[in-house]
Scaffold this motif. Structure first.
Motif: not given
Length: 184
Positions: A1-6, A8
């Motif tokens: 999740t953190d990787g996706y948000l970063i 994005s």
């Protein structure tokens, strides 16, 4: 999740940076003209800065003197005092902050690329001004140069500016303050 948000957020930042760059190019292209080309002869002022300055100035005939132009941009000293506190002289906050930011960047570039503003910078540093105060002096100088270049319609020549400064200093090289001190 953190990787996706970063990832994005990084894409958003990149897209916005690209959009800003395209807006700057469009603005500079729309404002091309003889006056912006004259401003680009001044060291420290590039295509985008010249366009921003001309958008704000519109017609130099609106300003009767360089002092009026610097007043419009809010680049002049102002006395700050309150109650019993000691007064402090600072740059005015009148005018548009974005234009002062543009002038600040132009002043820093001028100091780095031209020996004449650099000598003014060093002279004021020797007088006791801080690194943060001295660009204000250079910004004011740039506005006086801008006014001169636009009113005369001739490209900037640092030798003319230095000759004008030599004319303004009294005979014997003494400044007004030194003359008053010697009279006392």
């Amino acid at each position: 999740t953190d990787g996706y948000l970063i990832a994005s957020i990084a894409r958003e930042i990149r897209d916005k940076q690209n959009r800003i760059a395209s807006h700057k190019q469009k603005l500079a292209a729309e404002c091309e003209g003889p006056q912006t080309q004259l401003l680009q002869t001044i060291s420290g002022i590039a295509r985008y800065s010249a366009s921003c300055l001309m958008i704000q100035i519109e017609d130099i005939r609106r300003f009767a003197s360089p002092a009026k132009l610097s007043g419009y941009f809010g680049v002049f000293p102002q006395l700050k005092e309150s109650g019993d506190k000691t007064s402090v002289v600072r740059m005015s906050k009148k005018g548009r902050g974005a234009m002062r930011a543009t002038l600040y960047m132009c002043a820093n570039n001028a100091v780095l690329s031209d020996p004449h503003p650099k000598s003014i910078y060093q002279r004021h540093r020797r007088k006791g001004k801080t690194h943060k105060q001295t660009p204000g002096v250079i910004m004011h100088k740039l506005l006086r140069i801008i006014w001169g270049v636009l009113t005369s319609g001739t490209p900037y020549d640092p030798h003319i500016d230095q000759a004008n400064q030599q004319k303004r200093t009294p005979a014997g090289g003494q400044s007004r303050q030194n003359q008053l001190a010697s009279k006392r």
